[in-house]
Design an enzyme around this catalytic site. Structure first.
Site, short mmCIF file in Angstrom:
data_model
loop_
_atom_site.label_atom_id
_atom_site.label_comp_id
_atom_site.label_asym_id
_atom_site.label_seq_id
_atom_site.Cartn_x
_atom_site.Cartn_y
_atom_site.Cartn_z
CB VAL B 16 15.99 -51.87 3.52
CG1 VAL B 16 14.52 -52.14 3.21
CG2 VAL B 16 16.78 -51.65 2.23
N GLY B 134 13.96 -52.04 -6.82
CA GLY B 134 13.66 -51.17 -5.69
C GLY B 134 12.23 -50.68 -5.64
CB ILE B 136 10.32 -49.73 -10.35
CG1 ILE B 136 11.47 -48.74 -10.42
CG2 ILE B 136 9.45 -49.65 -11.59
CD1 ILE B 136 12.45 -49.02 -11.57
N GLY B 187 30.25 -43.64 -3.37
CA GLY B 187 29.32 -44.52 -2.65
C GLY B 187 28.31 -45.22 -3.54
CE LYS B 205 18.29 -56.08 -8.15
NZ LYS B 205 19.10 -54.85 -8.23
#
Lengths: 431, 431
Positions: B16, B134, B136, B187, B205
């Site tokens: 990130v 993420g 959104i 992954g 979350k």
């Protein structure tokens, strides 16, 4: 949590305005906690006070101009709609140092740049989340959440009436006129459905979305607009045959061309694959699909109209401008720094689906294909179904300038081997 | 559009962080235009400077604490993750008068109240859109766009790894272990998948969403949490038989009970109807479904993880806090004024799907039904399929306190006529 109340002038008290009044009263405690000070109604401007028995008489006035400029009014909520007198009232509010919350798509799409400039000059806010896609939080995410990204595309179903009509056509096989009649009977379409059916409503919303997405002034007049009145039962059936569904789309794109970037903004019916997230948005719902360079694909979905949903968006904005007022600031304005040109529809890259009835003789496909090639239009798929001496050709093209595609269709209509062009619709969202 | 640059301390430079650096550089012009002043990187704190050859050496430091408190740093971006040292660094930043943008769900879910209080005391911002779902835009819409409404329910698919695994189980008929192995190979799952598979990530979350939605402090420890490791191929097949699909849901609800309102927050696998908007959210995508009293049903959809999508959310917040810094204000903080109690899972109303293998003798259904009735659980539908001397019962209940449902299941397992309880899953979103 204390301090003098912030006082609101409400302009208009129809479906949305009365829902705003009701929610403000019901949620007074929560709104006070969220704003830091109580928010109360100073007055309600209406044309016919006798038609609003539910509103305390002492709040009602017919003099909207006097109301917005009153010293005891801090904030203005405009839900009259239309250009005049809403524009003058908004400008008067700004001049008097009051922030405005509006649900007025027509006015914002027509004159957004001047209104934003007036608000900025006065150091106040102009918020209008309710103007596009009703309750769906959309303008704030575009303006703020995605402020660190580059938007490339915004595609929305932003008109519930046309979406309901097209959904019913797909479900029942009905033609446009029949589905419209049903929508009118059920109250999903207005007595005069022109603004919805001919795409004016969606075009105003597209202009607002494009302006925010691309930091560029776009007005409703810049939007290429086609409604759904010409969509036939055949179009809907042909769409289903290729795994698509027909939707009225508002499409805002950044187009990179030889002379640099431009913005293409259009409203028209299109076939989209049934696997596309927008395809399953049925009935009177709205949804907006956003593509950004870093964020990728996003979608926002919800109720696009109605008193309560629209009032929810108005009140969200009202809490925001009230907080700003308490903090003594204005929120982030709308920027138009990019100032990109608006691309004409003729230059905008699109894809077409075309269905033709042709004579079933050797060489027809070659003749048809040659016509596309002559206009530099590349064909993606062709399906040929024979039936006796006639055959059907179903063609989906690759992307090409819209003018090349429409010119090709004109020529096909003139070809002796082509008995009829039975369906022409643009295609969006195919890989 | 001028003025001294705002200077950013970046804490952490993994997937990130490096995307944040790249996007800040690529979009410098746009960000300057949107903020009103340039935004530049003052320093990047990492553990191993030699592992970041792409970052100019003079920006790299191992002393994160010194970096966040430097006088030439205006804003801090924290993408280290985890509780320590992120918490101390954030508090140091606030003390030094610097706003923080974070993507740290674990820390915010653990200690959000104290961090918000510290930011408010310092008069600075704490934004963390990237911590949930993420790219959104979700927290800003909840906090601002819906600030004039009453949220009743937030239901999300907020973990891409588990959604990928469950999607593959549905597509291929594979069991959990097989689908996890595939996800790991591709992954989509980490070498140690515990945080995802056991629901810890989703629970953090959920705590953040519930706190914002209901203006109530909720920590990860308040969240009832069940992962997907026990979801079987049979569960997935049974779901399909009743027109449902299995998803790991984060559910935040306001529950009205005899002793007033409370908040129920839970993460567990559930069957939802395939017609529900969340059902078609496949693969690594996230989506969050919101119900509000006035707005009705809303959904937000997009990429929930990955460097670029997460960086998009970080940069959106960075532009916001930078604008606030330029304006000399702090944005709206998070309020916890409602202070509702968190309901225990035992009291939370849920619905169950139960599949039983039973002896095909008269009276079995009556015995089973009697067990539900004894726990005051009302049955919505029963399907009985006979097969030789055995039969299958598939039962879907109405809503009842979760403890009554789990007690019923325990009793069914002990009944002689019940050969096996083959599938038990909660059901959400049925009408």
């Amino acid at each position: 949590m204390s301090g003098a109340p912030l006082r609101v002038a409400l302009l208009g008290c129809g479906t949305v305005g009365s829902a705003v009044l009701r929610l403000l009263a019901e949620q007074a405690g929560d709104i006070t906690a969220r704003v830091g000070r109580p928010v109360e109604v100073a007055g309600v401007a209406v044309r016919r006070p006798d038609r609003h028995p539910g509103v305390p008489a002492e709040l009602l006035t017919t003099d909207a101009h006097a109301l917005v400029t009153r010293d005891d009014v801090d904030l203005v909520v405009e839900v009259i709609g239309g250009i005049d007198p809403a524009r003058e009232l908004m400008l008067a509010a700004f001049s008097a140092g009051k922030s405005v919350v509006s649900a007025n798509k027509a006015l914002l799409a027509d004159d957004g740049v001047a209104l934003h400039a007036a608000a900025a000059e006065a150091g106040v806010d102009l918020y209008y989340e309710a103007a596009v896609a009703g309750a769906i939080p959309l303008l704030r995410p575009l303006r703020e959440s995605l402020a660190g990204d580059q938007l490339t595309r915004v595609v929305g179903i932003v008109n519930g009436t046309t979406n309901y009509i097209l959904s019913r056509m797909a479900e029942t096989g009905a033609g446009f006129a029949e589905a419209l009649a049903e929508a009118t009977e059920l109250g999903y379409a207005e007595a005069d459905p022109t603004a919805d059916v001919d795409g004016f409503d969606a075009a105003a919303k597209a202009a607002i979305l494009a302006s925010l997405a691309f930091h560029t002034p776009v007005t409703a007049a810049d939007v290429h607009r086609e409604g759904i009145a010409a969509v036939s039962a055949t179009d809907v059936a042909r769409a289903a045959e290729i795994g698509c569904t027909v939707k009225l789309l508002a499409i805002c794109e950044k187009v990179e061309g030889e002379r640099g970037a431009s913005v293409a903004v259009r409203v028209h019916p299109a076939m989209i694959p049934t696997s596309h997230p927008l395809a399953s948005v049925g009935g009177a719902f709205n949804a907006v699909f956003v593509e950004a360079e870093a964020a990728g694909q996003l979608m926002f979905y919800g109720q696009g109209a109605g008193g309560e949903p629209t009032a929810s968006a108005v009140l969200g904005d009202l809490v925001a401008v009230a907080r700003n007022r308490v903090a003594g600031v204005a929120g982030p304005g709308t920027t138009a720094y990019a100032g990109l040109p608006v691309a004409p529809m003729a230059d905008t890259p699109t894809r077409y689906h075309v269905s033709l009835d042709v004579a079933d003789v050797p060489g027809v496909l070659a003749q048809v294909a040659q016509e596309f090639a002559a206009h530099d239009v590349s064909i993606s798929t062709v399906r040929q179904d024979g039936a006796g001496e006639a055959a059907t050709l179903v063609i989906v093209t690759h992307r090409a300038p819209d003018s090349a595609l429409s010119a090709t269709i004109s020529r096909l209509r003139e070809m002796p081997a082509v008995r009829a062009v039975t369906s022409v619709l643009r295609v969006e969202g195919l890989a």
